[in-house]
Structures are given as structure tokens and as C-alpha cells.
Write an enzyme that holds these catalytic residues in place. Structure first.
Site, mmCIF file in Angstrom:
data_model
loop_
_atom_site.group_PDB
_atom_site.id
_atom_site.type_symbol
_atom_site.label_atom_id
_atom_site.label_comp_id
_atom_site.label_asym_id
_atom_site.label_seq_id
_atom_site.Cartn_x
_atom_site.Cartn_y
_atom_site.Cartn_z
ATOM 1 C CG ASN A 291 6.811 -8.151 -9.872
ATOM 2 O OD1 ASN A 291 7.401 -7.217 -9.577
ATOM 3 N ND2 ASN A 291 5.904 -8.598 -8.937
ATOM 4 C CG ASP B 211 -2.654 -10.768 -9.864
ATOM 5 O OD1 ASP B 211 -2.648 -10.135 -8.987
ATOM 6 O OD2 ASP B 211 -2.298 -10.310 -10.908
ATOM 7 C CE LYS C 228 18.946 -26.864 -7.597
ATOM 8 N NZ LYS C 228 20.107 -26.999 -7.933
ATOM 9 N N PRO D 268 -4.601 -13.493 -1.999
ATOM 10 C CG PRO D 268 -4.197 -12.918 0.248
ATOM 11 C CD PRO D 268 -3.629 -13.627 -0.924
ATOM 12 C CB ILE E 107 -3.016 -6.201 -0.168
ATOM 13 C CG1 ILE E 107 -2.593 -7.659 0.003
ATOM 14 C CG2 ILE E 107 -2.682 -5.550 0.908
ATOM 15 C CD1 ILE E 107 -0.673 -7.666 -0.107
ATOM 16 C CG PHE F 147 0.574 2.862 -8.338
ATOM 17 C CD1 PHE F 147 0.259 3.305 -7.160
ATOM 18 C CD2 PHE F 147 1.048 3.108 -9.178
ATOM 19 C CE1 PHE F 147 0.718 4.640 -6.962
ATOM 20 C CE2 PHE F 147 1.967 4.266 -8.983
ATOM 21 C CZ PHE F 147 1.689 5.229 -7.891
ATOM 22 C CE LYS G 50 -5.735 -4.041 -12.731
ATOM 23 N NZ LYS G 50 -4.306 -4.064 -13.054
ATOM 24 C CE LYS H 152 -7.482 -4.525 -7.510
ATOM 25 N NZ LYS H 152 -6.473 -4.768 -7.055
HETATM 26 O O1 PMT Z 1 9.044 -0.493 -8.461
HETATM 27 P P1 PMT Z 1 9.122 0.205 -9.590
HETATM 28 O O2 PMT Z 1 10.317 -0.468 -10.551
HETATM 29 O O3 PMT Z 1 9.529 1.785 -9.319
HETATM 30 O O4 PMT Z 1 7.813 0.148 -10.561
HETATM 31 C C1 PMT Z 1 6.794 0.712 -10.314
HETATM 32 C C2 PMT Z 1 5.530 0.051 -10.542
HETATM 33 C C3 PMT Z 1 5.332 -0.220 -11.998
HETATM 34 C C4 PMT Z 1 5.400 -1.283 -9.791
HETATM 35 C C5 PMT Z 1 4.194 0.874 -9.709
HETATM 36 O O5 PMT Z 1 4.392 2.297 -10.374
HETATM 37 C C6 PMT Z 1 2.822 0.058 -10.257
HETATM 38 O O6 PMT Z 1 2.347 0.285 -11.353
HETATM 39 N N1 PMT Z 1 2.511 -0.716 -9.192
HETATM 40 C C7 PMT Z 1 1.288 -1.542 -9.166
HETATM 41 C C8 PMT Z 1 1.688 -2.681 -9.833
HETATM 42 C C9 PMT Z 1 0.685 -3.861 -10.126
HETATM 43 O O7 PMT Z 1 0.781 -4.762 -10.166
HETATM 44 O O8 PMT Z 1 -0.397 -3.616 -10.275
HETATM 45 P P2 PMT Z 1 -1.855 -4.230 -10.715
HETATM 46 O O9 PMT Z 1 -2.454 -3.914 -11.662
HETATM 47 O O10 PMT Z 1 -1.370 -5.458 -10.846
HETATM 48 O O11 PMT Z 1 -2.661 -4.138 -9.196
HETATM 49 C C10 PMT Z 1 -3.581 -2.958 -9.073
HETATM 50 C C11 PMT Z 1 -3.631 -2.528 -7.627
HETATM 51 O O12 PMT Z 1 -3.891 -3.685 -6.719
HETATM 52 C C12 PMT Z 1 -2.256 -2.070 -7.191
HETATM 53 O O13 PMT Z 1 -2.354 -1.073 -6.168
HETATM 54 C C13 PMT Z 1 -1.535 -3.320 -6.373
HETATM 55 O O14 PMT Z 1 -0.547 -2.842 -5.342
HETATM 56 C C14 PMT Z 1 -2.890 -3.994 -5.795
HETATM 57 N N2 PMT Z 1 -2.889 -5.250 -5.580
HETATM 58 C C15 PMT Z 1 -2.766 -6.048 -6.406
HETATM 59 C C16 PMT Z 1 -2.734 -7.613 -6.542
HETATM 60 C C17 PMT Z 1 -3.013 -8.009 -5.088
HETATM 61 N N3 PMT Z 1 -2.775 -9.395 -5.032
HETATM 62 N N4 PMT Z 1 -2.843 -7.185 -3.983
HETATM 63 C C18 PMT Z 1 -2.940 -5.719 -4.187
HETATM 64 O O15 PMT Z 1 -3.159 -4.908 -3.299
#
Ligand code: PMT
Length: 405
Positions: free
Chosen positions: A216, A285, A295, A311, A313, A329, A343, A347
Site C-alpha cells: 500500500n 490484512d 515469476k 494476524p 498485530i 491508528f 475499531k 481492539k
Molecule cells: O505512512 P504515512 O504515509 O505517513 O501514512 C500514515 C498512515 C495513514 C499509514 C497512518 O497514519 C495510519 O493511519 N496507520 C494505520 C493504517 C491502517 O492500516 O489502519 P487500519 O485501520 O487498517 O488498522 C488499524 C490498526 O490496527 C492500526 O494501528 C494498524 O497498525 C493495526 N493493524 C492492522 C492490521 C493488522 N493485521 N495488524 C495491525 O496491527
């Protein structure tokens, strides 16, 4: 009139040199600190004098080098020198000297000086990778950080012994930058002194075949800004980072990973030592169920990839029996408030930072809404470093409140 420059010139550093091959870098560090207008008082252990001469250090700093307790008739050198210092910097710090510090030993001038200090202690480790990863050294590192020492490095790379790994001392230029930033930072304070912050940042990359993958647009800027700000506020920071094009923040331990599975493993390895966990990474995800080692060739037909879920994290860390204080985040493209709070609840997070994905990803500025048990708090739009500081101030105040209950 006292100018900012005059104030900077008044900073006094005790530069402690212990006996490792990286001692030669201490000469350059002393030169840079003097160039920055600091007064540098060098103190060397006996072993250090086998690697670099006191004469060299005296010539670079213009001050006689402190070598032993009995240079002063009254035997009060350790008190005088540590009281006059704004910071003591040990560079290089050998495994042996760190063990001494961790145990409060004081059997030479430098260790006595550290024990008698009432100023910050900055430690720049330098040793063979095996010595660094030895559980005894790691225990000492943990103890030093708990006692409030600021750890600068070490770095990963080629070592003097020819091996490759963690344990190189940071370059003198980086150390000088960090020391200046720390002594000059009156705005951020040291609210995170003694804390270990574990973080994730950047994207993950999930292989489809030998050359293609799913990723991404996360640049890592937000996460790296938080790591830098936490470090400036006195925390020891371990940053588990997906593939980004950013330089490692000075003094932050960066663990580079590629996939979500690797990120998960790295987090599991470090989490037991963490006081705070911040999940900033945009973790994929899903990953491809069976990535091809070769390839994939096109055959005129469509291609169906089977994806399996990675998973979570953050959910894993928050669900541990004794979790660190967890900050999540949420990057959403719509219904930001609704999805973010959902969210946070699902969590079980004490704090979540929500941002609009299309505005935040890759940008230098961000607009964050913080969600906690008390409700929401909008942070004004600002550059990511300013947002990082505000977020950390909020997180630290909740963390401290939680500890008092
Ligand atoms: O890197 P930049 O270009 O500066 O951009 C910043 C950002 C937009 C990436 C950052 O500010 C941000 O929002 N990060 C979280 C992005 C995200 O994927 O969020 P989510 O809604 O999918 O996940 C929610 C939370 O679970 C996040 O804290 C994520 O790190 C965590 N997560 C999600 C999926 C997973 N398998 N494991 C996780 O730990």
C-alpha cells in the site's frame, strides 16, 4: 545580552570513553561537539587509553583528560566533574562498562562519575553482535533504560571483527546531532524518560510471486515522526518498520521487516520489554495463500489469487495478559469517527488516532482525531512531527493516569 548561541556555548559535556575499537570515533565526536560550541571534558578508562591516546583527546578539546580519581588531591574529581556537566555521554560504551553502570559499580573514575551524576546519561553501545545479543547484555540494557539512561544505538552493519550485525557504534555525526537536539530541546521535555516504546510503521509487502506483491502507499512518515518525537522525549524506541525510503531516526532501534508475518514476529520478540505499543503501520490484512517462488507467466487466461487473513498485530498485543499501553491508528476513507471508535472498542484500546487515509498517506501534514474513554480530541492540522508530539503527550498522560490507579 545572552543570546541563544551563548546559551548553547555554555553546555558542558563529559565525554566518557571506554575500551573498544570504536574509541577512535570518540575523537571525531569530541571535535564535532566542540565545533557546536560545547565545552567537552573527556574522561577515559584505562582500557580506552590502549585504543586512543589522552593526548589526542586533550588536543581536540583543549582540556586535560580525566584518567583517575587521584588526579585531584582532595579526591573529589567525580563530584566536581559530574556536577558541572549538562550531560554525560559514554561513547563507546563497552558491554563491560554497561554492566558496571547497570549494577551501580564505581571502581574507576568514569564509573564513579556516572554514579555521582545529577544530569542525563547518554550511552552509545559498541560491541560484537554476539555480545550485544547476549541475554546478560540485554538485561543490563533494559536496566539502564529503566534507570533513566538514554540509549543511542547501536547500529546494524559490518563490525571491526569482520562479522555483520547489531552492535556498531552510531557514527559520530549522528551522535553529535542527537546530543545537540537533546540539550537544545526545551519544548518537548523528557516526559518519556525511562520508557520503552515499541512501534510499527510503514507498509507491509506480501509476495505474489518472485517479483510481484501486494502493498500500500504508506510512506512511513507518520510512524517515523512519532519514533523521533518519542526519542526526543526521552524514550528508548524500537521501531519495527516495513519497507520505506526514510532514514532511520537517530538513536532509534529500527527492525526492518517486509511482510506482516515478519512484522508480527518482530513485535512478539520485543513486546515483553515495552511500556507502550503504537501501531502506525498499514499492515496488509491479507496475504497470498501460496506465493509462487518463480515469476508467474501469463497464459492468456485470468488469474485467481487465494488470499488468507494476516494476524492482527495490534489486537494480539492489546490482548496479552499484561499488555503495554496500546495506541492504535485507523486510516479510513469515509465515516472516520464511526469506524475509528468501533475499531478502538473492538481492539480494546485506551487510545486510537484516526485520520483520513486519502489525506494522511504519503503527506507531510496530517489531521488527527484522538479517541479515548473520555471522548474525542481533535488535533489541529499540522506537520506530522507536531502531530506526533501532541499524540505522545496525550498518550503519556493517559499512561501515567493508568499507572496511578
Ligand atoms: O505512512 P504515512 O504515509 O505517513 O501514512 C500514515 C498512515 C495513514 C499509514 C497512518 O497514519 C495510519 O493511519 N496507520 C494505520 C493504517 C491502517 O492500516 O489502519 P487500519 O485501520 O487498517 O488498522 C488499524 C490498526 O490496527 C492500526 O494501528 C494498524 O497498525 C493495526 N493493524 C492492522 C492490521 C493488522 N493485521 N495488524 C495491525 O496491527
Amino acid at each position: 545580552m545572552r543570546t541563544i548561541m551563548n546559551l548553547a556555548q555554555k553546555k558542558r559535556i563529559v565525554l566518557g570513553i571506554t575500551g573498544g575499537i570504536a574509541a577512535y570515533k570518540a575523537a571525531e565526536l569530541a571535535r564535532l561537539l566542540v565545533k557546536q560550541g560545547m565545552e567537552v571534558q573527556v574522561a577515559m578508562t584505562d582500557a580506552a587509553t590502549h585504543f586512543i591516546t589522552p593526548t589526542t583527546m586533550q588536543a581536540l578539546t583543549g582540556q586535560p583528560v580525566l584518567l583517575n580519581q587521584w588526579q585531584d588531591e582532595k579526591g573529589m574529581l567525580h563530584i566536581q566533574s559530574s556536577r558541572a556537566a549538562d550531560a554525560i555521554v559514554i561513547a563507546p560504551a563497552t558491554a563491560d562498562f554497561m554492566a558496571k553502570l547497570a549494577h551501580g559499580l564505581a571502581d574507576d573514575l568514569l564509573s564513579t562519575l556516572c554514579l555521582a551524576r545529577n544530569c542525563p546519561l547518554l550511552v552509545a553501545p559498541a560491541m560484537n553482535r554476539q555480545m550485544w545479543s547476549n541475554p546478560a547484555t540485554q538485561r543490563n540494557v533494559h536496566q539502564l533504560v529503566r534507570d533513566g539512561a538514554v540509549l543511542l544505538g547501536p547500529d546494524d552493519g559490518l563490525q571491526a571483527c569482520g562479522e555483520e550485525g547489531m552492535g556498531r557504534m552510531l557514527e559520530a555525526e549522528m551522535l553529535a546531532q542527537y546530543i545537540q537536539a537533546m540539550l537544545g530541546s526545551s519544548t518537548t521535555g523528557h516526559a518519556m524518560q525511562g520508557m520503552h516504546v515499541l512501534m510499527t510503521a510503514g507498509p507491509t509487502y506480501e509476495a505474489i510471486d518472485a517479483v510481484r506483491g501486494i502493498t500500500n502507499r504508506s510512506s512511513g512518515k507518520m510512524g517515523y515522526a512519532i519514533a523521533e518525537a518519542a526519542q526526543e522525549m526521552g524514550a528508548r524506541v524500537t521501531l519495527v518498520s516495513g519497507p520505506v525510503a526514510l532514514k532511520a531516526p537517530v538513536g532509534v532501534q529500527v527492525v526492518a521487516v517486509t511482510s506482516a508475518a515478519e512484522m508480527f514476529e518482530a513485535v512478539k520478540q520485543h513486546v515483553s520489554q515495552a511500556d507502550m505499543f503504537i501501531g502506525v503501520a498499514a499492515v496488509a490484512d491479507y496475504r497470498v495463500a501460496e506465493p509462487s517462488a518463480q515469476k508467474i507467466k501469463k497464459d492468456g487466461h485470468g488469474l485467481t489469487l487465494q488470499l488468507v487473513q494476516n494476524p492482527d498485530i495490534l489486537a494480539y498485543v492489546a490482548g496479552l495478559p499484561e499488555p503495554p499501553f496500546c495506541v492504535g491508528f485507523a486510516a479510513e476513507s469515509e465515516k472516520l469517527r464511526e469506524y475509528a471508535e468501533r475499531k478502538r472498542q473492538s481492539k480494546k484500546l485506551p487510545l486510537l488516532a484516526a485520520n483520513l487515509a486519502q489525506q494522511a498517506i504519503g503527506a507531510d501534514q496530517n489531521e488527527i482525531i484522538l479517541f479515548d474513554d473520555a471522548g474525542e480530541h481533535q488535533l489541529p492540522r499540522a506537520d506530522k512531527k507536531t502531530q506526533a508530539r501532541e499524540l505522545l503527550r496525550h498518550a503519556v498522560s493517559l499512561y501515567q493516569k493508568g499507572k496511578m490507579q
